[in-house]
Design a protein around this motif. Sequence first.
Motif, mmCIF file in Angstrom:
data_model
loop_
_atom_site.group_PDB
_atom_site.id
_atom_site.type_symbol
_atom_site.label_atom_id
_atom_site.label_comp_id
_atom_site.label_asym_id
_atom_site.label_seq_id
_atom_site.Cartn_x
_atom_site.Cartn_y
_atom_site.Cartn_z
ATOM 1 N N GLN A 151 71.627 35.164 56.029
ATOM 2 C CA GLN A 151 71.434 36.486 55.427
ATOM 3 C C GLN A 151 72.534 37.448 55.854
ATOM 4 O OE1 GLN A 151 69.333 37.187 52.982
ATOM 5 N NE2 GLN A 151 68.661 35.079 53.112
ATOM 6 N N ASN A 152 73.090 37.239 57.033
ATOM 7 C CA ASN A 152 74.137 38.120 57.535
ATOM 8 C C ASN A 152 75.484 37.871 56.865
ATOM 9 O OD1 ASN A 152 75.058 40.165 59.436
ATOM 10 N ND2 ASN A 152 76.187 38.501 60.402
ATOM 11 N N ASP A 153 75.851 36.596 56.661
ATOM 12 C CA ASP A 153 77.201 36.342 56.136
ATOM 13 C C ASP A 153 77.292 35.372 54.959
ATOM 14 O OD1 ASP A 153 76.899 33.834 57.288
ATOM 15 O OD2 ASP A 153 78.176 34.283 58.996
ATOM 16 N N LYS A 154 76.169 34.802 54.549
ATOM 17 C CA LYS A 154 76.095 33.896 53.386
ATOM 18 C C LYS A 154 77.048 32.698 53.487
ATOM 19 C CE LYS A 154 73.321 36.610 50.980
ATOM 20 N NZ LYS A 154 72.126 36.905 51.685
ATOM 21 N N ASP A 155 77.409 32.290 54.692
ATOM 22 C CA ASP A 155 78.333 31.177 54.896
ATOM 23 C C ASP A 155 77.543 29.886 55.114
ATOM 24 O OD1 ASP A 155 80.344 29.410 55.556
ATOM 25 O OD2 ASP A 155 81.329 30.762 56.973
ATOM 26 N N VAL A 156 77.213 29.220 54.013
ATOM 27 C CA VAL A 156 76.413 27.996 54.103
ATOM 28 C C VAL A 156 77.208 26.872 54.769
ATOM 29 C CG1 VAL A 156 76.939 27.059 51.816
ATOM 30 C CG2 VAL A 156 74.757 26.529 52.890
ATOM 31 N N ALA A 157 78.529 26.857 54.606
ATOM 32 C CA ALA A 157 79.349 25.816 55.237
ATOM 33 C C ALA A 157 79.292 25.921 56.761
ATOM 34 C CB ALA A 157 80.791 25.912 54.757
ATOM 35 N N LEU A 158 79.284 27.127 57.265
ATOM 36 C CA LEU A 158 79.170 27.339 58.708
ATOM 37 C C LEU A 158 77.836 26.797 59.224
ATOM 38 C CD1 LEU A 158 80.090 28.674 61.401
ATOM 39 C CD2 LEU A 158 78.923 30.735 60.606
ATOM 40 N N LEU A 159 76.757 27.147 58.548
ATOM 41 C CA LEU A 159 75.439 26.656 58.959
ATOM 42 C C LEU A 159 75.324 25.142 58.810
ATOM 43 C CD1 LEU A 159 72.936 29.321 57.642
ATOM 44 C CD2 LEU A 159 73.348 28.652 60.007
ATOM 45 N N GLN A 160 75.914 24.609 57.768
ATOM 46 C CA GLN A 160 75.902 23.161 57.567
ATOM 47 C C GLN A 160 76.550 22.477 58.777
ATOM 48 O OE1 GLN A 160 77.772 21.979 53.884
ATOM 49 N NE2 GLN A 160 77.861 19.837 54.493
ATOM 50 N N ASP A 161 77.632 23.057 59.271
ATOM 51 C CA ASP A 161 78.318 22.514 60.442
ATOM 52 C C ASP A 161 77.467 22.681 61.710
ATOM 53 O OD1 ASP A 161 80.510 21.315 61.804
ATOM 54 O OD2 ASP A 161 81.170 23.290 62.454
ATOM 55 N N ILE A 162 76.898 23.869 61.896
ATOM 56 C CA ILE A 162 76.061 24.127 63.074
ATOM 57 C C ILE A 162 74.885 23.156 63.114
ATOM 58 C CG2 ILE A 162 74.431 25.774 64.100
ATOM 59 C CD1 ILE A 162 76.351 28.030 63.158
ATOM 60 N N PHE A 163 74.236 22.955 61.993
ATOM 61 C CA PHE A 163 73.052 22.103 61.930
ATOM 62 C C PHE A 163 73.386 20.620 61.745
ATOM 63 C CE2 PHE A 163 70.380 25.868 60.260
ATOM 64 C CZ PHE A 163 70.046 26.230 61.548
ATOM 65 N N ASN A 164 74.657 20.326 61.502
ATOM 66 C CA ASN A 164 75.091 18.951 61.283
ATOM 67 C C ASN A 164 74.400 18.332 60.075
ATOM 68 O OD1 ASN A 164 76.705 16.749 61.846
ATOM 69 N ND2 ASN A 164 75.260 15.851 63.296
#
Length: 194
Positions: A151-164
């Motif tokens: 919700q803060n930055d809409k960066d799904v690629a970043l979260l995809q990496d964090i969550f693997n």
Amino acid sequence: MNFVQPIRDLEKISEVRSFLASKNKRDELLFCFGIYTGLRISDILTVKVQDVLDKDHFYIVEQKTKKAKQRSKKYTVRKRIPLIKKLQRLINSYCEGMRGSDYLFKSRQGKNRPITRVRAYDILRVAAHHCDLNEIGTHTLRKTFGYLVYQNDKDVALLQDIFNHSTPYITLKYIGVNQDAIQEAYEALNNLRI
């Protein structure tokens, strides 16, 4: 197995935190640690005081995804977890008088052991019930972290990496964003003149 949701409302997050703080500082820290690091409960419960006290980050080998974190048989890649200032202050205050070898979320039962996953679930379930939240479990902490970051930055690629995760779709579904979109699509039918 029940599908749990993130806590989407910042006021509800504050309400849960306040409830836990009024009961037990360890339980408040458990909640905050989960929503500020995005770690699974199995990884959170392995953390010791020496891993995080007076630090701005720490390293962990994720329990569930060791396969994704190993580059060879010779060594394991550890994941770097930043500790934001809010969390550092909570940790430093909570750890006063504790030994470095103590588990951060130490059980009151017997020797130096962490609380169990079941106990962590019970802590969150009681808080959720008190705060009128449904579909809550230990994974709610990790999902709440992801939801807030998205919700803060809409960066799904970043979260995809964090969550693997293997795809952006999995990440969006995991943090409940797809469910939000589905809900909005159904509610949009209210505006149709049929």
